[in-house]
Each structure stands twice: as C-alpha cells, then as structure tokens.
Design a protein around this motif. Structure first.
Motif, PDB file in Angstrom:
ATOM      1  N   ALA A 143     -78.086  -9.665  -4.708  1.00  0.00           N
ATOM      2  CA  ALA A 143     -77.514  -9.500  -3.369  1.00  0.00           C
ATOM      3  C   ALA A 143     -78.106  -8.266  -2.702  1.00  0.00           C
ATOM      4  CB  ALA A 143     -76.001  -9.358  -3.461  1.00  0.00           C
ATOM      5  N   ASP A 144     -78.210  -8.320  -1.394  1.00  0.00           N
ATOM      6  CA  ASP A 144     -78.685  -7.161  -0.650  1.00  0.00           C
ATOM      7  C   ASP A 144     -77.546  -6.184  -0.383  1.00  0.00           C
ATOM      8  OD1 ASP A 144     -81.019  -5.945   0.633  1.00  0.00           O
ATOM      9  OD2 ASP A 144     -79.837  -6.142   2.472  1.00  0.00           O
ATOM     10  N   VAL A 195     -73.911 -16.078  -7.141  1.00  0.00           N
ATOM     11  CA  VAL A 195     -75.068 -16.919  -6.828  1.00  0.00           C
ATOM     12  C   VAL A 195     -76.067 -16.006  -6.118  1.00  0.00           C
ATOM     13  CG1 VAL A 195     -75.895 -18.887  -5.496  1.00  0.00           C
ATOM     14  CG2 VAL A 195     -73.664 -18.996  -6.635  1.00  0.00           C
ATOM     15  N   PRO A 196     -77.252 -15.811  -6.703  1.00  0.00           N
ATOM     16  CA  PRO A 196     -78.206 -14.873  -6.108  1.00  0.00           C
ATOM     17  C   PRO A 196     -78.609 -15.245  -4.687  1.00  0.00           C
ATOM     18  CG  PRO A 196     -78.858 -15.407  -8.340  1.00  0.00           C
ATOM     19  CD  PRO A 196     -77.746 -16.341  -7.971  1.00  0.00           C
ATOM     20  N   THR A 197     -78.556 -14.254  -3.809  1.00  0.00           N
ATOM     21  CA  THR A 197     -78.993 -14.402  -2.422  1.00  0.00           C
ATOM     22  C   THR A 197     -79.780 -13.153  -2.027  1.00  0.00           C
ATOM     23  OG1 THR A 197     -76.863 -13.537  -1.668  1.00  0.00           O
ATOM     24  CG2 THR A 197     -77.106 -15.936  -1.699  1.00  0.00           C
ATOM     25  N   VAL A 224     -82.436 -10.690  -0.262  1.00  0.00           N
ATOM     26  CA  VAL A 224     -82.943 -10.584   1.101  1.00  0.00           C
ATOM     27  C   VAL A 224     -84.196  -9.721   1.056  1.00  0.00           C
ATOM     28  CG1 VAL A 224     -82.458  -9.725   3.422  1.00  0.00           C
ATOM     29  CG2 VAL A 224     -80.636 -10.800   2.099  1.00  0.00           C
ATOM     30  N   GLU A 266     -86.465 -10.985  -3.533  1.00  0.00           N
ATOM     31  CA  GLU A 266     -86.932 -12.364  -3.695  1.00  0.00           C
ATOM     32  C   GLU A 266     -87.981 -12.481  -4.800  1.00  0.00           C
ATOM     33  OE1 GLU A 266     -88.236 -13.251   0.272  1.00  0.00           O
ATOM     34  OE2 GLU A 266     -86.186 -13.398   1.033  1.00  0.00           O
TER      35      GLU A 266
END
Length: 174
Positions: A111-112, A123-125, A127, A132
């Motif tokens: 996560a950012d 859940v990886p998100t 930014v 990434e």
C-alpha cells in the motif's frame, strides 16, 4: 552459515554485515565490489552466470532501486533492478544448494498509504513504479515451486533507521 548478501554495500547490507559477521561466513553481491570488513569476497551480478560464486547456505536479497524521493528515475529502471535482479537471484537460489532465501521487499508493495493497521491479509495496491516493481518481484517468487528443503521469506519493511540511514527518514526528520 555461509550467507550471500546482495546489496552488501548499501545501508541495510552494511548494518546486516556488522550484525552477522561474527558467527557467519559472509559473501557479497553488488554492483560495486570493494573489500568490506566482515565479508570474504564481493561478487558482481555477472559472476552469478559464470559459476564462480561458491555454494551458500542462505541468500539475503537486499539489492534494489530505492524509492526516489526526488522522482528522477524512470519506471523502467525500477522494473529492471527491483523485478529483474530479483528474478535473477531467485533463479540462482532455486538452482543452488542454498536452503533459505530472504527477500527484502517493501511496505510500498502492499500500500502507498495505510489507514489503521497494515496486516498480512491486505490485497496489495502499490502506487508508482517503486512499489509496483517490488510486488512484481514478490509475485515472481511466489509463482515458483520450492524444492524440498528450501524455504523463502518475503519481508516488507517500512522505513528503517540505523547508522548511515538516508532517504525518506531524513525527509521525516527535516
């Protein structure tokens, strides 16, 4: 143990060498290879393909393109280093006698920004290219089957403080 540390000359690598050198036989893998106290020998990335790296018991993969606080690096550089080199060293591990692989990823792969607690079931998100490229490296590692007797650990540290720190923590202090 005989341990190969990638990024041995970096901030985390230098501090890890100080911690591990008294009880282990340490080797380095880096883009630079000057002598380093506590390290038997530092190899270059091209040495992985030439067969000169001796058998190891464990590999700690720290090398990577750090988060660019000045935003000068292209996305391609992050993926070449953080994803590509991780694939290369993990493939080396799979074909070696080493039984343990430790990958230092980053909390930015998950996560950012975090509201509350960041847990393992997130859940990886990610930014941006830094996070990434690190999650792509994690996905590559997790896509491979581990032979019997081998284990792999993926760590997602946040900012790390210690002697010689640089980067985001210095911005926080400022």
């Amino acid at each position: 143990m005989k341990i190969l540390i990638t990024g041995v000359h970096g901030f985390v690598g230098s501090n890890l060498v100080e911690y591990l050198k008294s009880d282990n036989e340490l080797y380095g893998l880096d883009i630079v290879n000057p002598e380093k106290a506590g390290v038997v020998k530092t190899f270059s990335w091209s040495d992985l393909d030439s067969g000169v790296v001796p058998p190891m018991d464990a590999i700690i993969h720290l090398a990577g393109k750090a988060h660019d606080t000045k935003k000068r690096s292209s996305a391609e550089v992050y993926f070449k280093v953080n994803t590509g080199l991780t694939q290369k060293i993990f493939d080396f591990f799979l074909n070696s006698r080493a039984s343990k692989f430790v990958f230092f990823s980053t909390a930015k792969a998950a996560a950012d920004r975090v509201e509350g607690m960041l847990t393992e079931d997130v859940v990886p998100t990610p930014v941006g290219p830094y996070g990434e490229s690190k999650i792509k490296a994690e996905e590559y590692i997790l896509s491979k089957s581990l032979p019997d007797g081998k284990s792999c650990y993926i760590l997602r540290p946040c900012m790390i403080h210690g002697p010689g720190n640089k980067g985001n923590l210095n911005l926080l202090y400022s």
